[in-house]
Write a protein that holds these residues in place. Structure first.
Motif, PDB file in Angstrom:
ATOM      1  N   SER A   1      37.169  32.029  39.517  1.00  0.00           N
ATOM      2  CA  SER A   1      38.553  31.564  39.498  1.00  0.00           C
ATOM      3  C   SER A   1      39.542  32.699  39.772  1.00  0.00           C
ATOM      4  N   GLU A   2      40.750  32.301  40.179  1.00  0.00           N
ATOM      5  CA  GLU A   2      41.773  33.269  40.557  1.00  0.00           C
ATOM      6  C   GLU A   2      42.212  34.123  39.371  1.00  0.00           C
ATOM      7  N   LYS A   3      42.253  33.504  38.224  1.00  0.00           N
ATOM      8  CA  LYS A   3      42.650  34.211  37.006  1.00  0.00           C
ATOM      9  C   LYS A   3      41.731  35.417  36.765  1.00  0.00           C
ATOM     10  N   LEU A   4      40.424  35.207  36.957  1.00  0.00           N
ATOM     11  CA  LEU A   4      39.462  36.285  36.727  1.00  0.00           C
ATOM     12  C   LEU A   4      39.599  37.376  37.783  1.00  0.00           C
ATOM     13  N   LEU A   5      39.911  36.930  38.991  1.00  0.00           N
ATOM     14  CA  LEU A   5      40.112  37.877  40.088  1.00  0.00           C
ATOM     15  C   LEU A   5      41.290  38.792  39.760  1.00  0.00           C
ATOM     16  N   LYS A   6      42.292  38.203  39.150  1.00  0.00           N
ATOM     17  CA  LYS A   6      43.478  38.967  38.766  1.00  0.00           C
ATOM     18  C   LYS A   6      43.112  39.979  37.682  1.00  0.00           C
ATOM     19  N   ASP A   7      42.410  39.526  36.652  1.00  0.00           N
ATOM     20  CA  ASP A   7      42.048  40.420  35.542  1.00  0.00           C
ATOM     21  C   ASP A   7      41.187  41.586  36.010  1.00  0.00           C
ATOM     22  N   LEU A   8      40.206  41.294  36.848  1.00  0.00           N
ATOM     23  CA  LEU A   8      39.294  42.342  37.291  1.00  0.00           C
ATOM     24  C   LEU A   8      40.036  43.369  38.149  1.00  0.00           C
ATOM     25  N   GLY A   9      40.892  42.878  39.021  1.00  0.00           N
ATOM     26  CA  GLY A   9      41.615  43.771  39.930  1.00  0.00           C
ATOM     27  C   GLY A   9      42.508  44.760  39.220  1.00  0.00           C
ATOM     28  N   LEU A  10      42.986  44.387  38.030  1.00  0.00           N
ATOM     29  CA  LEU A  10      43.857  45.290  37.281  1.00  0.00           C
ATOM     30  C   LEU A  10      43.087  46.433  36.630  1.00  0.00           C
ATOM     31  N   LEU A  11      41.759  46.290  36.561  1.00  0.00           N
ATOM     32  CA  LEU A  11      40.945  47.298  35.886  1.00  0.00           C
ATOM     33  C   LEU A  11      40.296  48.286  36.843  1.00  0.00           C
ATOM     34  N   VAL A  12      40.189  47.926  38.114  1.00  0.00           N
ATOM     35  CA  VAL A  12      39.363  48.716  39.028  1.00  0.00           C
ATOM     36  C   VAL A  12      40.204  49.416  40.096  1.00  0.00           C
ATOM     37  N   ASP A  13      39.580  50.348  40.809  1.00  0.00           N
ATOM     38  CA  ASP A  13      40.240  50.997  41.933  1.00  0.00           C
ATOM     39  C   ASP A  13      40.022  50.214  43.213  1.00  0.00           C
ATOM     40  N   ARG A  14      38.799  49.769  43.391  1.00  0.00           N
ATOM     41  CA  ARG A  14      38.480  49.018  44.602  1.00  0.00           C
ATOM     42  C   ARG A  14      37.731  47.752  44.245  1.00  0.00           C
TER      43      ARG A  14
END
Lengths: 249, 404
Positions: free
Chosen positions: B147-160
């Motif tokens: 889901s998009e929500k998870l994509l958002k959460d993960l992206g805030l934690l990583v560099d790439r």
């Protein structure tokens, strides 16, 4: 006074002061060496009394640019034999061509300055990756390196920022200098004034080394095996201090 | 299962992912543990000559998908393992402290559902960032279909963050990866591209395609790449020569992975991104595949010999880039130096120009390097092919693992 071998007092600032003195007085050195130099019979050694004025640095930066200045400094850190003379000729041309001096790649001193400073920076970059810490019993991280150039402080600068909440020690085996970091600053000390309380490794160390070796062996794809390519990017001289290469050496 | 055995299984499953770069992001050490160097740092080189920068592992090699080419497909009878988030953190922290690695590359087989898998990745990385205050580089794989929500959460934690295209066409996917949909991957890329910022996926996204598992031509592959670069501003497209790990009637039988083809695709990829070439300059319907004997730029130059030889002291930056043997760096050096002195063939060598290729296509101060009567396609082509046999290890660092 022409055609002599001039001696400087081992520091970069003093060397720069000496060179500018030579340029201003139209003296052409046959060689420039530090105080460790043992002259041969034919050398006409000249020791001049010249002050160490650090303002020379900003003078060079204003007239030739900071990039040129940094390149000169990297040449000074290198282990190249006649580096002082290269710096002399570069500054001599720098007086003439100002901030454009490094564009004159057809001049030998420019070509050498560019190549040597690249060689020094390249080695710093390699050690940022290839240096390996081992954890000692008292949780201090300890590493040994054997660089060609005098780059211990540049490597230390990198780890000061990266591992700022750790105690670490890096030793330049070749120059016998040790860099000690106390979570605030790092200090460069000669090996004679330094001793380790313990050289025993921590209990975890062997286990971690084994884990890393397992990873290293697994990650290579055997269908693409390419020893030559590996050797190009990671020459054998670095292997000695790398855990994962112990079994391969 | 012991930690060592787990690491062995889950690194072995992750090794086919080509990306290992740790560049493009920069972070100061605020948290106290680790920072990110913009240029990226290689910490070791594996037996295949590829750089090791990140701890490249899968969270688990359990997978509900059955992609034909993949070692971890559901129908394979292999040993399965799963890391706990705590284990991943422990290994990463211990490796990073000892300067073994620059950071973590975390991917995963799909366990239970895409959302479940993604939550597992988020849980692990957030533990690493928040409990252990890890400030090093993290590259995570986004799980298609989550889901998009998870994509958002993960992206805030990583560099790439990256999602693999795997195969260049939808048909290829249907054939070999029946559970995967192209639209799921492009959804991720679109989302990451629209939201990218200093806080969200600062090092941008990349992707990977397998070369030689399906019948696509180089033209189709390059067109796909060009689209990806222009539609989603990808930082990199990685090409990975297909290595047969499974037996399947739908898969080709190859004796060696197509490494040279992979090499050519990377060279062409560079031409697209840094040398102002377009796909249609390099390939067309009549010649849909790269010449294996000659690199794409030299091949292009031979087909456009009427534009050559170019005069080093006069031609523009973009013209310099079109000359085989001259790269971005050497072109810039020529520009800055030719204003202050007359450049000779000897000087070009000092500037890093690969003269053994460039010399056929240039004049220096009006002079050709030999009798101009030899400026003929057949002659130059023959010589270039002969010289190609010399290892190309100095062309570009990034091509390092494709030299045969």
């Amino acid at each position: 006074m022409n055609n002599g071998c001039f001696i400087y007092e081992d520091t970069f600032v003093h060397l720069l002061n000496l060179i500018f003195y030579l340029i201003q007085n139209h003296l052409k050195p046959e060689n420039i060496k530090n105080t460790m130099y043992t002259p041969n019979l034919l050398d006409h050694v000249i020791v001049l009394k010249i002050e160490k004025n650090p303002e020379i640095i900003s003078k060079i930066i204003t007239s030739m640019g900071s990039f040129t200045f940094r390149s000169i400094y990297y040449v000074f850190l290198s282990d190249v034999d006649n580096k002082e003379l290269i710096i002399y000729y570069l500054l001599l041309n720098g007086v003439k061509y100002k901030e454009k001096v490094l564009y004159h790649r057809n001049l030998k001193c420019v070509e050498k300055t560019i190549n040597i400073s690249r060689y020094v920076l390249h080695e710093v970059h390699k050690y940022k990756g290839f240096l390996r810490f081992k954890e000692l019993e008292n949780h201090i991280l300890y590493a040994e390196i054997e660089p060609e150039n005098d780059i211990l402080f540049m490597v230390s600068h990198h780890f000061q920022r990266r591992l700022k909440n750790e105690y670490w020690i890096i030793k330049d085996v070749k120059r016998k200098i040790v860099s000690i970091y106390d979570k605030k600053k790092y200090y460069l000390v000669s090996e004679e004034n330094f001793s380790l309380e313990t050289t025993k490794l921590s209990q975890k160390e062997i286990e971690m080394g084994e884990l890393w070796k397992t990873f290293y062996k697994t990650i290579g794809i055997k269908e693409r095996k390419n020893d030559r390519c590996r050797m190009n990017f990671m020459p054998k001289k670095y292997w000695k201090y790398m855990v994962e290469m112990e079994d391969i050496l | 299962m012991e930690l060592k055995d787990k690491l062995k299984i889950l690194a072995d499953s992750a090794k086919y992912d080509a990306s290992c770069s740790s560049s493009g992001s920069t972070r100061k050490n605020k948290s106290g543990f680790g920072n990110v160097a913009f240029s990226g740092i290689c910490h070791s080189f594996a037996s295949d000559g590829r750089c090791i920068s990140l701890l490249k592992i899968l969270m688990t090699n359990c997978c509900i998908f059955d992609c034909k080419y993949c070692l971890n497909r559901k129908s394979n009878d292999i040993q399965r393992a799963i890391f706990t988030p705590e284990e991943v953190c422990q290994i990463t922290m211990n490796f990073y402290r000892r300067n073994y690695i620059e950071g973590l590359f975390l991917s995963s087989g799909i366990i239970k559902s895409p959302d479940y898998t993604m939550e597992l990745l988020i849980q692990t990385i957030s533990l690493l960032r928040k409990k252990y205050h890890f400030g090093g580089y993290i590259h995570a794989k986004a799980i298609p279909g989550a889901s998009e929500k998870l994509l958002k959460d993960l992206g805030l934690l990583v560099d790439r963050l990256s999602a693999n295209v795997e195969l260049p066409t939808e048909n290829g996917l249907k054939l070999l990866a029946p559970n995967k949909k192209e639209s799921n991957v492009s959804k991720i890329m679109h989302y990451v591209n629209t939201n990218q910022s200093k806080k969200y996926v600062p090092a941008g996204q990349s992707t990977q395609m397998i070369i030689g598992a399906t019948k696509e031509s180089d033209l189709e592959i390059m067109e796909k790449s060009a689209n990806l670069y222009s539609n989603y501003q990808l930082k990199r497209v990685f090409y990975s020569a297909y290595i047969p790990v499974n037996q399947d009637s739908l898969l080709p039988t190859l004796e060696h992975p197509p490494l040279k083809r992979e090499n050519r695709l990377y060279q062409a990829d560079w031409l697209l991104r840094f040398y102002n070439f377009k796909v249609k300059d390099l390939l067309d319907e009549k010649n849909p595949n790269f010449n294996i004997l000659i690199d794409p730029k030299a091949d292009w130059a031979l087909r456009h010999l009427n534009e050559f030889p170019k005069e080093i002291s006069k031609c523009s930056y973009y013209d310099l880039l079109k000359i085989p043997g001259i790269g971005v760096k050497s072109a810039k050096r020529i520009l800055s130096s030719r204003r202050v002195f007359k450049i000779s063939f000897e000087d070009l060598k000092k500037m890093g120009v690969v003269l053994k290729r460039a010399k056929y296509f240039i004049t220096c101060n009006g002079k050709y390097f030999m009798n101009y009567a030899f400026f003929q396609k057949e002659f130059i082509e023959r010589n270039l092919v002969l010289e190609e046999k010399i290892p190309l290890n100095k062309i570009h660092e990034q091509l390092r693992f494709f030299n045969e």
